[in-house]
Design an enzyme around this catalytic site. Structure first.
Site, PDB file in Angstrom:
ATOM      1  N   ASP A 162      -8.430  -6.560   0.891  1.00 22.39           N
ATOM      2  CA  ASP A 162      -7.475  -7.031   1.888  1.00 22.39           C
ATOM      3  C   ASP A 162      -7.982  -6.634   3.257  1.00 22.39           C
ATOM      4  OD1 ASP A 162      -5.825  -4.536   3.124  1.00 22.39           O
ATOM      5  OD2 ASP A 162      -6.577  -4.105   1.123  1.00 22.39           O
ATOM      6  N   ASP A 182       0.859  -1.188   0.000  1.00 20.95           N
ATOM      7  CA  ASP A 182       0.000   0.000   0.000  1.00 20.95           C
ATOM      8  C   ASP A 182       0.896   1.239   0.000  1.00 20.95           C
ATOM      9  OD1 ASP A 182       1.030   0.124   2.527  1.00 20.95           O
ATOM     10  OD2 ASP A 182      -0.876  -0.138   3.559  1.00 20.95           O
ATOM     11  N   CYS A 222      -9.225 -27.523  11.371  1.00 21.44           N
ATOM     12  CA  CYS A 222     -10.493 -28.226  11.574  1.00 21.44           C
ATOM     13  C   CYS A 222     -10.354 -29.733  11.334  1.00 21.44           C
ATOM     14  CB  CYS A 222     -11.580 -27.634  10.691  1.00 21.44           C
ATOM     15  SG  CYS A 222     -11.991 -25.953  11.193  1.00 21.44           S
ATOM     16  N   CYS A 278     -15.470 -27.048   7.420  1.00 19.87           N
ATOM     17  CA  CYS A 278     -14.380 -26.229   6.890  1.00 19.87           C
ATOM     18  C   CYS A 278     -13.340 -27.009   6.085  1.00 19.87           C
ATOM     19  CB  CYS A 278     -13.707 -25.472   8.027  1.00 19.87           C
ATOM     20  SG  CYS A 278     -12.237 -24.576   7.545  1.00 19.87           S
ATOM     21  N   HIS A 312      -7.369 -21.270  10.224  1.00 20.52           N
ATOM     22  CA  HIS A 312      -8.805 -21.491  10.000  1.00 20.52           C
ATOM     23  C   HIS A 312      -9.489 -20.238   9.427  1.00 20.52           C
ATOM     24  CE1 HIS A 312     -12.991 -22.396  10.435  1.00 20.52           C
ATOM     25  NE2 HIS A 312     -13.112 -21.267  11.122  1.00 20.52           N
ATOM     26  N   CYS A 318     -10.085 -27.191   6.719  1.00 16.34           N
ATOM     27  CA  CYS A 318      -8.718 -26.665   6.814  1.00 16.34           C
ATOM     28  C   CYS A 318      -7.894 -27.583   7.713  1.00 16.34           C
ATOM     29  CB  CYS A 318      -8.713 -25.228   7.338  1.00 16.34           C
ATOM     30  SG  CYS A 318      -8.928 -25.078   9.128  1.00 16.34           S
TER      31      CYS A 318
HETATM   32 ZN    ZN Z   1     -11.132 -24.602   9.563  1.00 12.99          ZN
END
Ligand code: ZN
Length: 400
Positions: A296, A94, A339, A334, A365, A336
């Site tokens: 973002d 930025d 998880c 999820c 996560h 991920c």
């Molecule tokens: Zn997750």
């Protein structure tokens, strides 16, 4: 060949949303895409390999922070931020404007603590923070104090671009003035005029250097919550030879979608647009629908380090007592790493024990949650199910 190319592949019928591919010197970004924030050239608590495994396509670092620490010369000598931080994909920086104007300012309370030099000098209420952190604006640039050691620094548009050249990201931003939405229309207009002059200077400086061949530059639309100013800004900047556009400023919740629509209905359709600083699910849907390609936000990682976690059924805080004995994953749908391998009870235990892994697991996560949410939006525009997906997701997440 320009360093940045953008191709629209499909449009959202009836709205400004679209699916596209943004190509950069370090790879392609499938848009819309969530841009992961790595403030100081690191995504807090995660290795670049973890970030990549989450599906992150691009990392944005903050010019203000890297300028102060370690200094852009060190990043340049390391071979640029990609090399320095070992992230091999696309990067952005930025302009430093937001931090220069907002760090130490009462932004969350809706008021920038900003003094204007010259005839219109005016001290805004300073609440209870130290006066030494204020920024002083003049037509040429901004004087500000480091939040680290209080030392004085001066940014001009040329200085911001020079720093961003040294940092070496694929996409950089023109220097702009960030105003609070609570500033008067008179002040917004005056600040906007400055932002436009600074945008031109940023662009001219960028195009005068060989970096123009390896880095793309985005102009930043400002104008607060005023329709006339937002459209004026989009019109002015849209005529300049930028590779894309940022939409800046802080918004009141209820007028963000409107302001984004005002800007994107005027900006050149074939250039990418980045809505700076949003990461709430409802805001992401609004931004995508209204024609933004990139966004973002530090929220997924910041919230994660404080125990906050997204689930399909809304946000939870893992430091609450109820999760100490909850042996289900943070979000059973999820998929991920967190998880797939850990329970809410375990992560809650890590938070209570102040273990570093707590922030890592929750950041993994939350980032995966937000990245895959935007991925699903892209897919849904592609197969004409966007509005159905939006309704279903938001109904469950916000429960009303
Ligand atoms: Zn997750």
């Amino acid at each position: 060949m320009r360093p940045i190319e953008f191709k629209i592949e499909k449009k959202l019928v009836g709205k400004l949303g679209r699916v596209g591919v943004l190509s950069t010197p370090h790879g392609n970004i499938q848009t819309p895409a969530f841009v992961t924030v790595g403030t100081k050239a690191t995504v807090k608590a995660l290795t670049p390999e973890m970030v990549r495994d989450l599906g992150a396509q691009v990392v944005l670092a903050n010019t203000y922070h890297l300028y102060l620490e370690p200094g852009e010369g060190i990043v340049r000598d390391a071979g640029g931020m990609q090399k320095f931080m070992n992230w091999n994909g696309p990067t952005m920086t930025d302009s430093g404007g937001f931090q220069v104007f907002s760090l130490g300012a009462a932004y969350g309370r809706g008021l920038g603590k900003i003094l204007k030099r010259g005839e219109e000098e005016l001290a805004l209420p300073v609440f209870n923070e130290e006066i030494s952190r204020k920024a002083i604006i003049d037509p040429n640039g901004v004087m500000f104090r480091s939040h680290i050691d209080g030392s004085s620094h001066y940014f001009t548009p040329e200085k911001s671009i020079e720093i961003q050249h040294n940092l070496g990201a694929d996409i950089i931003f023109a220097f702009d003035e960030c105003t609070s939405p609570h500033e008067s229309d008179h002040y917004q207009a005056e600040a906007l005029d400055r932002t436009h002059r600074w945008a031109k200077r940023s662009l001219e400086y960028h195009h005068s250097k060989s970096n123009k061949d390896s880095q793309g530059i985005f102009g930043v639309v400002q104008g607060g919550r005023n329709e006339k100013l937002r459209k004026e800004s989009a019109t002015f900047l849209g005529k300049l030879d930028f590779d894309g556009y940022g939409i800046g400023g802080s918004f009141e919740k209820e007028d963000m979608n409107k302001a984004v629509e005002w800007c994107n209905s005027v900006l050149p359709e074939d250039k990418p647009r980045h809505l700076l600083g949003i990461g709430e699910p409802a805001d992401l849907f609004g931004a995508v629908e209204n024609g933004c390609d990139l966004f973002d936000c530090v929220a997924p990682t910041r919230m994660g380090r404080n125990g906050g976690a997204h689930t399909r059924d809304g946000k939870i805080n893992l430091t609450n007592a109820e999760f100490r004995t909850d042996f289900s994953p943070i979000d059973s749908e999820c998929g991920c790493y967190t998880c797939g391998n850990y329970t809410r009870a375990y992560v809650a235990h890590l938070f209570r024990s102040k273990e570093m892994l707590a922030g890592t697991l929750t950041s993994i996560h939350n980032l995966r949650f937000i990245i895959s949410l935007v991925d699903r939006m892209r897919e849904a525009i592609g197969n004409d199910t966007f509005f159905g997906y939006k309704e279903e997701f938001l109904k469950r997440y916000y429960k009303d």
